[in-house]
Scaffold this active site. Structure first.
Site, PDB file in Angstrom:
ATOM      1  N   TYR A   1       1.128  -1.104  -0.554  1.00 51.00           N
ATOM      2  CA  TYR A   1       0.230  -0.018  -0.199  1.00 51.00           C
ATOM      3  C   TYR A   1       0.618   1.515  -0.207  1.00 51.00           C
ATOM      4  O   TYR A   1       0.564   2.407  -0.991  1.00 51.00           O
ATOM      5  CB  TYR A   1      -0.704   0.166   1.355  1.00 51.00           C
ATOM      6  CG  TYR A   1      -1.867   1.229   1.254  1.00 51.00           C
ATOM      7  CD1 TYR A   1      -3.170   0.981   0.597  1.00 51.00           C
ATOM      8  CD2 TYR A   1      -1.700   1.898   2.616  1.00 51.00           C
ATOM      9  CE1 TYR A   1      -4.148   2.142   0.873  1.00 51.00           C
ATOM     10  CE2 TYR A   1      -2.387   3.181   2.366  1.00 51.00           C
ATOM     11  CZ  TYR A   1      -3.633   2.823   1.532  1.00 51.00           C
ATOM     12  OH  TYR A   1      -4.926   4.256   1.668  1.00 51.00           O
TER      13      TYR A   1
ATOM     14  N   LYS B   1       1.028   4.392  -3.010  1.00 52.05           N
ATOM     15  CA  LYS B   1       0.538   5.539  -1.893  1.00 52.05           C
ATOM     16  C   LYS B   1       1.903   6.533  -2.217  1.00 52.05           C
ATOM     17  O   LYS B   1       1.169   8.497  -2.787  1.00 52.05           O
ATOM     18  CB  LYS B   1      -0.068   5.333  -0.613  1.00 52.05           C
ATOM     19  CG  LYS B   1      -0.872   5.235  -0.464  1.00 52.05           C
ATOM     20  CD  LYS B   1      -2.146   5.452  -1.050  1.00 52.05           C
ATOM     21  CE  LYS B   1      -3.138   4.402  -1.676  1.00 52.05           C
ATOM     22  NZ  LYS B   1      -5.008   5.739  -2.203  1.00 52.05           N
TER      23      LYS B   1
HETATM   24  N1  CAA Z   1       1.571  -0.245  13.774  1.00 52.12           N
HETATM   25  C1  CAA Z   1       2.446  -0.656  14.467  1.00 52.12           C
HETATM   26  N2  CAA Z   1       2.702  -1.326  15.262  1.00 52.12           N
HETATM   27  C2  CAA Z   1       1.942  -2.701  14.603  1.00 52.12           C
HETATM   28  C3  CAA Z   1       1.070  -1.802  12.830  1.00 52.12           C
HETATM   29  C4  CAA Z   1       1.317  -0.208  13.509  1.00 52.12           C
HETATM   30  N3  CAA Z   1      -0.077  -0.494  12.055  1.00 52.12           N
HETATM   31  N4  CAA Z   1       0.277  -3.515  12.767  1.00 52.12           N
HETATM   32  C5  CAA Z   1       1.108  -4.367  13.401  1.00 52.12           C
HETATM   33  N5  CAA Z   1       1.955  -3.787  14.601  1.00 52.12           N
HETATM   34  C6  CAA Z   1       2.492  -5.006  15.636  1.00 52.12           C
HETATM   35  C7  CAA Z   1       1.808  -5.363  16.695  1.00 52.12           C
HETATM   36  O1  CAA Z   1       0.731  -4.244  17.386  1.00 52.12           O
HETATM   37  C8  CAA Z   1       2.256  -6.719  16.930  1.00 52.12           C
HETATM   38  O2  CAA Z   1       2.566  -5.718  18.445  1.00 52.12           O
HETATM   39  P1  CAA Z   1       3.204  -6.468  19.292  1.00 52.12           P
HETATM   40  O3  CAA Z   1       4.600  -7.625  18.617  1.00 52.12           O
HETATM   41  O4  CAA Z   1       3.869  -5.896  20.547  1.00 52.12           O
HETATM   42  O5  CAA Z   1       2.097  -7.304  20.231  1.00 52.12           O
HETATM   43  C9  CAA Z   1       3.575  -6.456  15.778  1.00 52.12           C
HETATM   44  O6  CAA Z   1       2.951  -5.886  15.241  1.00 52.12           O
HETATM   45  C10 CAA Z   1       2.656  -7.639  15.057  1.00 52.12           C
HETATM   46  O7  CAA Z   1       1.243  -7.800  14.733  1.00 52.12           O
HETATM   47  P2  CAA Z   1       0.701  -8.858  14.432  1.00 52.12           P
HETATM   48  O8  CAA Z   1       0.706  -9.369  15.928  1.00 52.12           O
HETATM   49  O9  CAA Z   1      -0.797  -7.944  14.124  1.00 52.12           O
HETATM   50  O10 CAA Z   1       0.867  -9.282  13.840  1.00 52.12           O
HETATM   51  P3  CAA Z   1       0.060 -10.372  12.360  1.00 52.12           P
HETATM   52  O11 CAA Z   1       1.732 -11.188  11.573  1.00 52.12           O
HETATM   53  O12 CAA Z   1      -0.966 -10.854  12.964  1.00 52.12           O
HETATM   54  O13 CAA Z   1      -0.775  -8.989  11.198  1.00 52.12           O
HETATM   55  C11 CAA Z   1      -1.295  -7.168  10.034  1.00 52.12           C
HETATM   56  C12 CAA Z   1      -0.197  -8.346  10.795  1.00 52.12           C
HETATM   57  C13 CAA Z   1      -1.961  -7.951   9.323  1.00 52.12           C
HETATM   58  C14 CAA Z   1       0.394  -6.245   9.691  1.00 52.12           C
HETATM   59  C15 CAA Z   1      -1.656  -6.243  11.626  1.00 52.12           C
HETATM   60  O14 CAA Z   1      -0.994  -5.820  12.200  1.00 52.12           O
HETATM   61  C16 CAA Z   1      -2.226  -5.162  11.023  1.00 52.12           C
HETATM   62  O15 CAA Z   1      -3.163  -5.010  10.272  1.00 52.12           O
HETATM   63  N6  CAA Z   1      -1.927  -4.099  11.384  1.00 52.12           N
HETATM   64  C17 CAA Z   1      -2.568  -2.788  10.691  1.00 52.12           C
HETATM   65  C18 CAA Z   1      -2.272  -2.625   9.193  1.00 52.12           C
HETATM   66  C19 CAA Z   1      -2.590  -0.867   9.377  1.00 52.12           C
HETATM   67  O16 CAA Z   1      -1.865  -0.135   9.847  1.00 52.12           O
HETATM   68  N7  CAA Z   1      -2.828  -0.533   8.194  1.00 52.12           N
HETATM   69  C20 CAA Z   1      -3.936   0.289   8.357  1.00 52.12           C
HETATM   70  C21 CAA Z   1      -5.256   0.360   7.342  1.00 52.12           C
HETATM   71  S1  CAA Z   1      -5.750   2.044   6.910  1.00 52.12           S
HETATM   72  C22 CAA Z   1      -5.028   2.633   5.780  1.00 52.12           C
HETATM   73  O17 CAA Z   1      -4.371   2.519   4.963  1.00 52.12           O
HETATM   74  C23 CAA Z   1      -5.633   3.981   4.987  1.00 52.12           C
HETATM   75  C24 CAA Z   1      -5.063   5.187   5.413  1.00 52.12           C
HETATM   76  O18 CAA Z   1      -3.950   5.543   3.990  1.00 52.12           O
HETATM   77  C25 CAA Z   1      -4.857   5.115   7.054  1.00 52.12           C
END
Ligand code: CAA
Length: 246
Positions: free
Chosen positions: A153, A157
């Site tokens: 993504y 962007k």
């Molecule tokens: N920022 C900071 N930390 C994050 C993070 C983020 N965006 N995403 C994940 N982490 C951290 C988790 O909190 C976790 O930390 P701990 O080990 O301390 O618990 C670690 O990274 C691993 O995460 P998961 O256990 O969730 O790992 P996973 O492999 O099961 O999943 C993932 C990974 C699919 C990336 C999931 O964490 C996720 O969906 N994260 C959010 C990603 C995100 O921010 N997407 C934004 C979508 S909105 C958008 O994109 C619109 C825009 O333009 C802003």
């Protein structure tokens, strides 16, 4: 805002989220609105028509050049011109890099990057003929600063910013403007897909306002950038993110 009345505005991904709020805002400003979406946008369009807004729904797959050409042709056939394109359609397929597949990489590039190229290319002949037009494209704070789990993504962007700046340099002399909007975390279905713990403990804590943005707060920036009030703003990227990145 100045200069939006009776303008023809095409919003991709206009059936929901930021796109829908943007379409509604342009309608409020007196524009004629084309909602182009893969998903059904008839309900939004019918609600607009009930308020005497001239509106059209076109189903489109932004990754498919034939579908995009048909979208532009239908808008021109219906309203005679296209003044503003809002490249809003976008998807996420988040995963950490070590788990990211070629398939999810390709899918996000196809919609968010190639889709922007396709839609812009499709409306350009009309805008060049008019010697006027505005193309606004959804970037993101993720494009500017990166984000865990979003290499695909983020690439798109950031990519649309480079495209936008190039287009501004190429076509300012033709009366065209190209700008990007970089939303932060906005209360839409896309953001609601983020795991709750991540959203609360890792993302929201970095937003000084302590809240998600509203789609309408992004729509207002699109309307401003399309208006005559912004007629010397070209090749810019403007964030609307509640200071989450400073
Ligand atoms: N920022 C900071 N930390 C994050 C993070 C983020 N965006 N995403 C994940 N982490 C951290 C988790 O909190 C976790 O930390 P701990 O080990 O301390 O618990 C670690 O990274 C691993 O995460 P998961 O256990 O969730 O790992 P996973 O492999 O099961 O999943 C993932 C990974 C699919 C990336 C999931 O964490 C996720 O969906 N994260 C959010 C990603 C995100 O921010 N997407 C934004 C979508 S909105 C958008 O994109 C619109 C825009 O333009 C802003």
């Amino acid at each position: 805002m100045r200069g939006l009345k009776d303008k023809v505005v095409l919003v991709t991904g206009g059936a929901s989220g930021i796109g829908k709020a943007t379409a509604l805002r342009f309608a409020e400003e007196g524009a004629k609105v084309v909602i182009a979406d893969f998903a059904d946008g008839l309900e939004v369009v019918n609600a607009m028509k009930a308020k005497n807004v001239e509106a059209l729904y076109v189903q489109v797959n932004v990754t498919d050049t034939d579908s995009v050409a048909a979208m532009a042709a239908k808008a021109i056939e219906t309203f005679g011109r296209i003044d503003v394109l809002v490249n809003n359609a976008g998807i996420t397929k988040d995963s950490m890099m070590k788990k990211m597949t070629k398939e999810t990489w390709d899918a996000v590039i196809a919609v968010n990057l190639t889709g922007v190229f396709n839609c812009t290319a499709a409306v350009l002949p009309q805008m060049l003929q008019q010697q006027s037009g505005v193309v606004l494209t959804a970037s993101s704070v993720v494009g500017l600063y990166g984000n865990m789990g979003q290499a695909n993504y983020a690439a798109t962007k950031w990519g649309v910013i480079g495209m936008t700046k190039s287009w501004a340099k190429e076509m300012a002399k033709n009366g065209l403007r190209f700008n990007c909007v970089a939303p932060g975390f906005i209360g839409t279905d896309m953001v609601r897909k983020i795991p709750e713990q991540v959203l609360k403990e890792k993302i929201l804590v970095k937003v000084p306002a302590g809240r998600l943005g509203e789609p309408e707060e992004v729509a207002a920036l699109y309307a401003f950038l399309a208006s005559d009030d912004a007629k010397f703003i070209n090749g810019a990227v403007i964030s609307v993110d509640g200071a989450c990145t400073i």
